[in-house]
Design a protein around this motif. Structure first.
Motif: not given
Length: 600
Positions: A49-52, A56, A102-103, A99
């Motif tokens: 799980t990616v947060t930015s 994404s 998230t990225a 998918n």
């Protein structure tokens, strides 16, 4: 603040280029599970799980696996232009990234093998050079085969050092299973000189574990009844499981401290004629021990069992059993007493046959020597007449004569019994049971007469007619109370027959008065006439029907020719005993002369 306001008026792409030129970086945070567990052969799912700050879009995602040396190998690459599985890696054909919004996505690994138990890295870099990285350890599990247990083939002596009791083994498990031994539901732990556990583990080409455990134990006598088994524990995703082997028992050798001897059969009291089986055993369990049974005279009868065939009271006595431990030559002995019960033949006094005069008294005794309490019963004709050893008959009559049986039984043993018999004759003059005068009336040509006589000595029976002649055709037989005779006599007229009986004490007789009933000839003649008249009427009816064409298919024409007279007639000839003249009757009822009969 002026710079911010100016920057907000620039196009987005130009803004990104300027940010990159100005050296600003966006924050990237990667979140992954510390460990993912999966069964061998199943599909593993490792989420990333990616947060930015950049969102994404436009991120570069790379998946690596790390070998034991710490070196990372790329297996998947994803950027804004493509999504690509790296070729020529152990995971080329088994992975995919799904998918999850998230990225990072979710890395799936199919057909997981033991060598897949490594660390997987999800590396993410944003367009502004912000980076993030997460790691997940993949754990692989394989349920082992059902465990087995084998006991030692040989017995174990309590005097031995710790000896092998058995072996437990579990195969094809991952991670390595553990084995625990139990004795009667209590776990066993290594104790110097008492319990010794030897465990070993091996792996084959599949890298699965096979674990073996051997139990060595210094046994005690109580272990002969103990149950031994193994418990196997193994890990599965998210839990620990356990399974058990079946139980085994071992053979324990221990010295005897006492010896026992008993009568195996019969289970009841012993009586003469029985076959007696003796048994002997000890409370020890020794591979080499010898038993010997001896009789009351010290004569050897055999080993741990002996049979005495058809014993008698002379076999009563004390019998001995001994057991010798052939390793230590220690001897133990015991004994048991045998008593053979007996019941001698019954003896009646007076013996065999006794003569008693009428109205006198008879006294008799019946005894049988026995080792047990007895019961005596007197029977006559199968019916009980007295109980006890004594039989007393007062004021004796002829009806008391006969065969008396004395039966002696042992209540404790149903099959023990004996008997004897006494024949009683009652002396006295003949006594005929029939009435002194018997009148018989008969129409038969022969009559049977019988004569029953009581008395002893057995009376002689004689049949005579009224003129004193002896009838010799009579049959005679002896009965329990005296005699019986039967005679058949021809009846031609009224007659008298006398049955006489006699012995040394007197005589007796009975008279039969026979009256003959003669049948009337007139009745017989009347019956014959009635029959003839009935035949005549039947003949007339048949002839009438014939003339009318009712029989013989007559249809107006005669089928045969016969001589006719003036009238059709049926003639019946009748004769009586008083005249020879024939009377002819026609169908009209007129008399006809014999010459006028119709001949057909």
């Amino acid at each position: 603040m002026a710079v911010r306001d100016a920057a907000s008026l620039l196009p987005p792409l130009l803004l990104l280029a300027l940010l990159h030129t100005w050296g600003a970086r966006a924050a990237v945070e990667v979140t992954m599970e510390e460990e993912v567990q999966v069964f061998h052969g199943d599909t593993a799912r490792i989420p990333c799980t990616v947060t930015s700050d950049d969102g994404s879009g436009g991120m570069i995602v790379q998946w690596f696996y790390v070998i034991s040396s710490g070196k990372s190998h790329l297996i998947y690459n994803q950027d804004s232009m493509e999504k690509r599985v790296v070729k020529n890696t152990p995971y080329t054909d088994r992975i995919a990234v799904e998918n999850n919004g998230t990225a990072g996505g979710v890395l799936t690994i199919s057909d997981v093998q033991l060598h897949d138990e490594v660390e997987f890295v999800c590396h993410v870099r944003s367009l502004t050079d912000g980076t993030g990285e997460g790691r997940t350890r993949l754990r692989v599990f394989k349920t082992p085969d059902f465990p087995t247990i084998e006991r030692a083939e040989k017995g174990i002596s309590v005097d031995d050092e710790p000896s092998k009791v058995g072996t437990c083994e579990v195969k094809n498990g991952y991670p390595k299973p553990t084995i625990t031994w139990y004795r009667n539901n209590m776990p066993l732990r290594s104790i110097t000189d008492v319990v010794n556990l030897i465990n070993s583990a091996t792996t084959g080409s599949s890298d699965l574990f096979s674990v073996k455990s051997e139990l060595f134990l210094k046994v005690k006598k109580e272990d002969k009844d103990a149950t031994f088994y193994c418990e196997v524990k193994y890990l599965v995703p998210g839990a620990e499981k356990m399974t058990e082997t079946n139980g085994i028992n071992i053979t324990v050798f221990y010295p005897a401290t006492e010896v026992n001897m008993w009568v195996e059969s019969p289970k009841r009291l012993i009586v003469e004629g029985d076959s007696v089986k003796l048994r002997c055993s000890s409370n020890g369990n020794v591979p080499s021990q010898e038993f010997e049974i001896k009789d009351k005279n010290g004569v050897s009868l055999g080993g741990s069992e002996a049979v005495l065939e058809k014993v008698s009271r002379l076999d009563s006595g004390v019998y001995e059993c001994s057991v010798v431990d052939m390793n230590t030559f220690e001897e133990l002995t015991t004994n048991t007493a045998i008593f053979v019960n007996y019941l001698d033949e019954a003896v009646i006094e007076p013996k065999d046959t006794v003569l008693v005069e009428q109205r006198k008294e008879l006294k008799a005794t019946c005894n049988a020597l026995s080792s047990l309490h007895t019961k005596t019963t007197w029977l006559k004709n199968g019916k009980e007449v007295s109980k006890g050893h004594y039989l007393s008959l007062k004021n004796i009559t002829y009806d008391d004569a006969g065969l008396y049986v004395c039966i002696v039984t042992v209540p404790e043993i149903e099959e023990m019994q004996t008997n004897a018999s006494l024949q009683v004759h009652v002396q006295g003059p003949p006594e005929i049971t029939e009435n002194k005068l018997i009148e018989k009336e008969t129409a038969e040509k022969e009559v049977e007469l019988s004569c029953h006589v009581k008395g002893y000595p057995t009376p002689k029976i004689t049949w005579t007619s009224s003129d004193g002649k002896v009838i010799g055709s009579a049959s005679h037989m002896t009965t329990e109370l005296g005699a019986k005779s039967v005679v058949k006599v021809k009846v031609t007229s009224n007659m008298t027959v006398i049955c006489s009986s006699s012995n040394s004490f007197g005589t007796d007789s009975v008279t039969y008065s026979i009256k003959a009933k003669i049948r009337s000839n007139g009745v017989i003649i009347a019956v014959i006439i009635i029959c003839i008249l009935l035949l005549a009427i039947l003949g007339s009816v048949l002839y009438f029907l014939y003339k009318k064409g009712k029989i013989c298919n007559r249809s107006g024409k005669q089928d045969f020719t016969k001589e006719k007279s003036g009238k059709d007639r049926i003639v019946v000839e009748m004769k009586s005993d008083n005249t020879e003249e024939a009377i002819l009757l026609g169908v009209n009822g007129e008399k006809q002369l014999p010459g006028d009969q119709i001949h057909s």
